[in-house]
Scaffold this motif. Structure first.
Motif, short mmCIF file in Angstrom:
data_model
loop_
_atom_site.label_atom_id
_atom_site.label_comp_id
_atom_site.label_asym_id
_atom_site.label_seq_id
_atom_site.Cartn_x
_atom_site.Cartn_y
_atom_site.Cartn_z
N THR A 136 38.88 30.78 2.52
CA THR A 136 39.33 29.94 1.53
C THR A 136 39.66 30.94 0.32
O THR A 136 40.59 30.49 -0.35
CB THR A 136 37.98 29.34 1.14
OG1 THR A 136 37.63 28.58 2.17
CG2 THR A 136 38.58 28.24 0.03
N MET A 137 39.14 32.19 0.07
CA MET A 137 39.46 32.78 -0.99
C MET A 137 40.84 33.77 -0.76
O MET A 137 41.59 33.70 -1.76
CB MET A 137 38.36 33.83 -1.13
CG MET A 137 37.14 33.23 -1.65
SD MET A 137 35.83 34.36 -2.45
CE MET A 137 35.17 34.80 -0.92
N ILE A 138 41.35 33.88 0.44
CA ILE A 138 42.40 34.66 0.78
C ILE A 138 43.62 33.54 0.84
O ILE A 138 44.71 33.87 0.90
CB ILE A 138 42.44 35.58 1.71
CG1 ILE A 138 42.09 35.03 3.14
CG2 ILE A 138 41.57 36.78 1.22
CD1 ILE A 138 42.22 35.86 4.16
N ASP A 139 43.38 32.27 0.88
CA ASP A 139 44.28 31.38 1.19
C ASP A 139 45.18 31.06 -0.08
O ASP A 139 45.09 31.48 -0.92
CB ASP A 139 43.54 29.88 1.42
CG ASP A 139 44.29 28.58 1.98
OD1 ASP A 139 45.40 29.04 2.64
OD2 ASP A 139 44.09 27.51 1.50
N ASP A 140 46.44 31.02 0.61
CA ASP A 140 47.66 30.91 -0.48
C ASP A 140 48.88 30.26 0.40
O ASP A 140 49.27 30.67 1.57
CB ASP A 140 47.97 32.25 -0.77
CG ASP A 140 49.09 32.33 -1.80
OD1 ASP A 140 49.97 31.63 -1.76
OD2 ASP A 140 48.93 33.51 -2.78
N PRO A 141 49.64 29.24 -0.13
CA PRO A 141 50.54 28.50 0.64
C PRO A 141 51.89 29.54 1.00
O PRO A 141 52.41 29.29 1.83
CB PRO A 141 51.05 27.47 -0.40
CG PRO A 141 50.34 27.62 -1.65
CD PRO A 141 49.13 28.56 -1.56
N ALA A 142 51.73 30.75 0.23
CA ALA A 142 53.10 31.48 0.35
C ALA A 142 52.69 32.63 1.51
O ALA A 142 53.69 33.16 1.84
CB ALA A 142 53.17 32.42 -0.76
N THR A 143 51.56 32.83 2.05
CA THR A 143 51.00 33.47 3.26
C THR A 143 50.72 32.72 4.66
O THR A 143 50.42 31.61 4.60
CB THR A 143 49.76 34.06 2.60
OG1 THR A 143 48.58 33.28 3.06
CG2 THR A 143 49.87 34.84 1.55
N GLY A 144 51.49 33.50 5.72
CA GLY A 144 51.67 33.03 6.92
C GLY A 144 50.53 33.62 7.82
O GLY A 144 50.53 33.15 8.97
N ALA A 145 50.19 34.86 7.37
CA ALA A 145 49.46 35.65 8.33
C ALA A 145 48.09 36.07 7.66
O ALA A 145 48.13 36.62 6.42
CB ALA A 145 50.21 36.98 8.55
N GLN A 146 47.04 35.80 8.17
CA GLN A 146 45.74 36.46 7.83
C GLN A 146 45.09 37.15 8.89
O GLN A 146 44.98 36.83 10.16
CB GLN A 146 44.67 35.12 7.72
CG GLN A 146 44.98 34.37 6.50
CD GLN A 146 46.28 33.57 6.37
OE1 GLN A 146 47.00 33.65 5.46
NE2 GLN A 146 46.46 32.97 7.38
N ALA A 147 44.64 38.50 8.47
CA ALA A 147 44.35 39.43 9.19
C ALA A 147 42.81 39.85 9.02
O ALA A 147 42.34 39.82 7.80
CB ALA A 147 45.00 40.58 9.62
N ILE A 148 41.65 39.55 9.93
CA ILE A 148 40.49 39.45 9.60
C ILE A 148 39.54 40.75 10.45
O ILE A 148 39.89 40.56 11.58
CB ILE A 148 39.69 38.23 9.65
CG1 ILE A 148 40.49 37.11 8.71
CG2 ILE A 148 38.19 38.34 9.32
CD1 ILE A 148 41.14 36.18 9.65
N PHE A 149 38.92 41.43 9.80
CA PHE A 149 38.10 42.37 10.73
C PHE A 149 36.77 41.91 10.36
O PHE A 149 36.19 42.07 9.15
CB PHE A 149 38.35 43.96 10.37
CG PHE A 149 37.34 44.91 11.39
CD1 PHE A 149 37.73 44.97 12.41
CD2 PHE A 149 36.05 45.03 10.66
CE1 PHE A 149 36.94 45.73 13.36
CE2 PHE A 149 35.19 45.98 11.49
CZ PHE A 149 35.56 46.08 12.62
N LEU A 206 33.07 42.58 6.35
CA LEU A 206 34.18 41.77 6.63
C LEU A 206 35.46 42.44 5.79
O LEU A 206 35.12 42.74 4.58
CB LEU A 206 33.81 40.34 6.24
CG LEU A 206 35.09 39.54 6.06
CD1 LEU A 206 35.07 38.74 7.35
CD2 LEU A 206 34.93 38.29 5.10
N VAL A 207 36.46 42.47 6.29
CA VAL A 207 37.72 42.64 5.57
C VAL A 207 38.89 41.49 5.97
O VAL A 207 39.13 41.44 7.37
CB VAL A 207 38.52 44.10 5.95
CG1 VAL A 207 39.54 44.28 5.11
CG2 VAL A 207 37.35 45.30 5.59
N ALA A 208 39.28 40.86 4.99
CA ALA A 208 40.31 39.78 5.17
C ALA A 208 41.21 39.92 4.25
O ALA A 208 41.20 40.15 3.09
CB ALA A 208 39.36 38.30 5.01
#
Lengths: 146, 82, 146, 82
Positions: A19-32, A94-96
């Motif tokens: 939720t915190m990294i969410d942004d309508p301009a972003t299409g890619a989320q990488a999470i470790f 966690l790295v998101a």
């Protein structure tokens, strides 16, 4: 749509991080997500104790995140490291990252976790299945129990 | 803490060896970290100066740093987080 | 501790996916989450419609996951692709991988999403903010509306 | 469907151009995909044979594949998922 850096004794909430990294301009989320394994170098383990210099560690997480934003075309970063006693399977780190495109998201997340593991003042002690415990950073390394 | 006191923080196996996570030292004279380490810590920590990183008041410093009354010195082993 | 491949019209549950790849022997989870962006090539968008050949697409997701397990030192894979009408911000695709170590987890997740995007029979239609719509795979490409 | 019927599936802009996602064709004689495409689809689809991939009964096949009664042929545009 925020950056967030935390050292905590509480369990890590990946949904909240997304939720915190969410942004309508972003299409890619990488999470470790790093979790506690049931063995280390072939020896059975029951879990880990994470010691930290909490204030300095949290400051360092922020430095790492800000460097990631300088170096990669990413939008937002969350880095959370849990400390204290963690059983096998628990999430320790966690790295998101969110980005417009996936190449930058992957590269930044990879760089982020590499730096967290090598630069942040956090230390782990393995609780071996035989009942002994050992710091990973102990100079006598493998086999020593103090 | 008196005027010349500094707080020293220990972590991981260093805390085990010092039997403390935090100690207060009274310095009769101004010392660099290097000098302080040799006189007060090396016996207990059992690892040479080169094995450690140091921070003062949460900023990384080198061993030539001159300690000042009130400083919080952290003796930092190699990290192993993640 | 399962592998799982799904084409669905339902929203993607990342927490459930993490439970599926969970394994006490793994210390590294790499997750890629693709979301619908609010623009494409500089043009404002309201969302995407994903068409698919669902049975074949799901078979192909499984092929990709099995190839990932052959090529990388990973333990479990989940790949989910959502289809139908998706608004900006909605998650369209998830690739989640667990592994003993992070290098393999990252490499496998990256290879997985690259293959999903280039090989699986799924097609997207952009709903432009001006009210028109356009298939991304349309031969007339940019500007054409059919 | 008669003995010689095949089902053809269309997706994305191909479904728009054919005004259908699924059509049944009666083949008076055995045809390869390539022959079927030229006789029945090329006018409606408006893109040449080389623009498409084909699957029959959910397995990828090449255009030389000989269609059999009951086959489900999918006409697959370049993918754009993710």
């Amino acid at each position: 749509m925020v950056d967030y850096y935390l050292i905590t004794e509480d369990s890590i909430d990946i949904t909240e991080a997304l939720t915190m990294i969410d942004d309508p301009a972003t299409g890619a989320q990488a999470i470790f997500l790093g979790t506690v394994r049931d063995e280390y170098e072939g020896r059975k383990s029951l879990g880990l104790y994470y010691d930290a210099y909490p204030t300095m560690a949290q400051t360092h997480l922020k430095k790492i995140g800000e460097a990631m934003k300088q170096e990669f075309a990413i939008s937002h970063v969350v880095i959370i490291h849990r400390i204290g006693e963690l059983p096998v399977g628990a999430a320790s780190v966690l790295v998101a990252v969110s980005a417009a495109h996936r190449e930058a998201a992957f590269a930044a997340a990879k760089a982020g976790i590499d730096r967290v593991k090598s630069e942040v003042p956090i230390w782990k002690k393995e609780h071996w299945a035989d009942g002994s415990s050992e710091w990973h950073d102990h100079p006598d390394h493998s086999g020593n129990v103090e | 803490m008196t005027n010349n006191g500094i707080t020293v923080l220990f972590f991981s196996f260093a805390a085990d060896r010092m039997n403390a996570r935090e100690k207060i030292y009274e310095l009769p004279e101004p010392l660099s970290i290097q000098e302080f380490f040799q006189q007060y810590l090396s016996t207990g920590l059992r690892e040479p100066l080169e094995s450690w990183l140091f921070s003062v008041n949460e900023e990384w410093v080198d061993p030539q740093y001159n300690l000042r009354p009130g400083d919080a010195l952290a003796v930092v082993p190699p990290v192993s987080g993640g």
